[in-house]
Design a protein around this motif. Sequence first.
Motif, mmCIF file in Angstrom:
data_model
loop_
_atom_site.group_PDB
_atom_site.id
_atom_site.type_symbol
_atom_site.label_atom_id
_atom_site.label_comp_id
_atom_site.label_asym_id
_atom_site.label_seq_id
_atom_site.Cartn_x
_atom_site.Cartn_y
_atom_site.Cartn_z
ATOM 1 N N LYS A 188 20.971 40.150 46.757
ATOM 2 C CA LYS A 188 22.315 39.622 46.955
ATOM 3 C C LYS A 188 23.285 40.772 47.178
ATOM 4 C CE LYS A 188 24.404 36.242 45.150
ATOM 5 N NZ LYS A 188 24.481 35.435 46.384
ATOM 6 N N GLN A 190 26.338 42.440 45.895
ATOM 7 C CA GLN A 190 26.899 42.422 44.539
ATOM 8 C C GLN A 190 27.956 43.501 44.335
ATOM 9 O OE1 GLN A 190 25.421 40.441 41.717
ATOM 10 N NE2 GLN A 190 24.824 39.308 43.525
ATOM 11 N N SER A 422 28.912 41.369 39.149
ATOM 12 C CA SER A 422 29.175 40.074 39.787
ATOM 13 C C SER A 422 28.479 38.952 39.040
ATOM 14 C CB SER A 422 28.662 40.065 41.232
ATOM 15 O OG SER A 422 29.438 40.895 42.054
ATOM 16 N N GLN A 424 27.851 34.655 39.700
ATOM 17 C CA GLN A 424 28.057 33.558 40.645
ATOM 18 C C GLN A 424 28.372 32.279 39.862
ATOM 19 O OE1 GLN A 424 25.259 35.641 40.667
ATOM 20 N NE2 GLN A 424 26.420 36.986 42.013
ATOM 21 N N GLU A 466 25.518 30.884 45.409
ATOM 22 C CA GLU A 466 26.930 31.215 45.551
ATOM 23 C C GLU A 466 27.727 30.653 44.376
ATOM 24 O OE1 GLU A 466 28.282 33.204 47.879
ATOM 25 O OE2 GLU A 466 26.203 33.507 48.509
ATOM 26 N N SER A 467 28.876 31.255 44.118
ATOM 27 C CA SER A 467 29.750 30.786 43.047
ATOM 28 C C SER A 467 30.326 29.419 43.397
ATOM 29 C CB SER A 467 30.893 31.789 42.851
ATOM 30 O OG SER A 467 31.945 31.219 42.131
ATOM 31 N N ASP A 492 32.748 35.522 43.680
ATOM 32 C CA ASP A 492 32.062 35.885 42.435
ATOM 33 C C ASP A 492 33.111 36.148 41.358
ATOM 34 O OD1 ASP A 492 29.668 35.681 43.688
ATOM 35 O OD2 ASP A 492 29.175 37.816 43.638
#
Length: 802
Positions: A188, A190, A422, A424, A466-467, A492
């Motif tokens: 990812k 980050q 980060s 999510q 994803e967040s 994030d």
Amino acid sequence: MKEYNPKAIEKKWQDIWDEKGTFHALDDKSKPKFYALIEFPYPSGQGLHVGHPRPYTALDIVSRKRRLQGYNVLYPMGWDAFGLPTENYAIKNKIHPKKVTEQNVARFKSQLKSLGLSFDWSREINTTDPEYYRWTQWIFLKLFEKGLAYKEESSINWCTECKVGLANEEVVNGGCERCGGEVVRKTKNQWMLKITEYAERLIKDLDLVDYIDRVKIQQKNWIGKSQGMEVNFNITGENKVTVYTTRPDTLFAVTYVTLSPEHPLINKLKDKITNFDKIEAYRESASKKSDFERTELVKEKTGVQIEGITATNPVNGKEIPVWISDYVLMSYGTGAVMAVPGHDTRDWEFAKTFNLPIIEVVKGGDIEKEAFTDIESGTMINSDFLDGLSVKEAKEKISSWLEEKGIGKRKTNYKLRDWLFSRQRYWGEPIPVVHCDKCGWVALPEEELPLMLPEVESYEPTDNGESPLANITDWVKTTCPKCGGDAERETDTMPQWAGSSWYFLRYTDPHNDKELASKENLDYWIPIDWYNGGMEHTTLHLLYSRFWHKFLYDYGIVPTPEPYQKRTSHGMILGENNEKMSKSRGNVINPDEVVDEFGADTLRVYEMFIGDFEKSVSWSENGVKGCRRFLERVWKLQDILVEGEEYSKELESTMHKTIKKVSEDFESLKFNTAIASLMSLINEFNSAGKVNKAEFRTFLILLNPAAPHITEELWQNSGFQGMLNETSWPVWDDNKTIDDVIEMAVQINGKVRGKILVPADATQEVAKSKVIEDEKLNALIEGKTLVKEIYVPGRIFNIVVK
């Protein structure tokens, strides 16, 4: 006399303290300060358990004592309230995390107040308050400004249950630290914080602080400093691979090179590798393992030889095979290792598994029995120009040789990796940056802080990683602060560790809306004089907060390079079955029930009397009852209270000894022995059949930090001036702690045969006269030949006869 009734007494005094603001830190900066800190709790739905009051009461005792000694004391409390547990509970029960947090905080606070802890509640903070996380975001922007916050594509630990990325420190035994769920590898983009820039200072500055040894050791081990060489191995064609080694003296023992499955050289040499399909299959398998699983020592060694390419050993020109194995990580060192199976357990096991050559270069080991690990002494063999040298001499000679040849350079390495920053998820601080196709990542202007979490109906984690914030288009779409063009917010959020990395600074000035805290307040209160916390946080929170503090020191915000002058840790309270308390074991003790049945003072005294503060101890209901009986005996001292403005002659020495003992024990975490000495003092009072007002006054002050409610009530009942918390801590006279007369053991031919009473400063002649006066002892030596006398003043007298 009324019976001892904790319920009435404790609520009464808690209300008085609240009304008067008794424990508020003062603005008077002319007084000496004492800043005591405990790790602020995560307010879970379960509320307090009996483990929480142990460290809280310990520093409460020290804080109360220091106030009575004239210090301006700051002993604050707040809430580390962002994070996954609240969010997971909120998702499960369909309640907004903000509401859950409010409920949990209210419950925790009422429980803490019922214990009579002397927190300064006027300085209460909460990491989820926008006025607090505004400054968490501000610190992030400063890190970003200085290039210490950056974003990169990286392989991360992904919790399949929490659906969130984890820092290496948050993976425990291959699982998620928080939920225990399976952790796999995932790639990812980050946010990272460059904690590695501070690695050397994080080690070196431990010399500036008073931490218990085991805390310093854990910090140093986690950072993992080592000094060695980076050495280049030529690979088929014009390629080379760099390895890092702390043992360049063993280069003549290298029989193969091992690459991480993620090493970029593998793809670069794809056309030369004749078994690339097999390599790809192995890489796919390795990608499903966490770093812990890959590096765990006790496991079967796996790997594949990379056919079609070889490496050249730079010290002897020999061609050696190149392998791929999952125990090598790209995130540590260079992603490649030189294998020395003759002097390394892991390499030896790998070589045995795949029938690879093993060469010994340090004389004295037994390869077949693996008796070679960590050989730091011995003589070099099978090593050409190093033969006959000691290991130390060989290290220096080969290092210089490699540098001269241009195939190696000295390097200091650290195990510590940059901090994955980060998450999510929804319930965390929004990261205050936007992405613009033209300008890249751009910081929000400071005047736009705090960037608040948007109100959402769905805050469940997404399946694509994803967040949940990514689905809120109106919030995500924005304009670039630099060029005014279209931009998107970072979706994030920050990890829970963000808010706890600087909270101790905000306590010094919690209502300041212009800056993190005023320079005047920071200069006065920082560093924290005494910080107590769990050993489980010495490689996470302690490291992260020291890093942030050092950055703020470099930035000119805080006055000291280290945040905490002193750090101690406490042991856990186990269940009565000597196991860790947990719901599943059915051994959790609720402090509310103990307070309701026995009183807060009983709980406080018991948790301090239970055993060595720094060690784990088992809960005992009989022990609780014993401490309640002790307080009832304290209450009944009113029955034998008599007039007297000075200590009685009979108890004067005992009083001064007890003051000294309790004062010193409270400061050295020996709360159990301090309370034991107060129990002994009660026995002295009862044996005398009386306690005068001077003695009772001192006794109440000494007991007050541990049992504040009952002592305030008895102070008032006895007619002493003002409130107890407004008086002064007693002092002792060293001369009066020395006994005029002591009891000394007498040995005859090495065996204790009796005891004599002698003046504390008695000479050998005086002691001998006392032995002769004792009929029983004199009978053992009379008429016999004296061989010698061994006299240790104040301790023992040994007479040898025949």
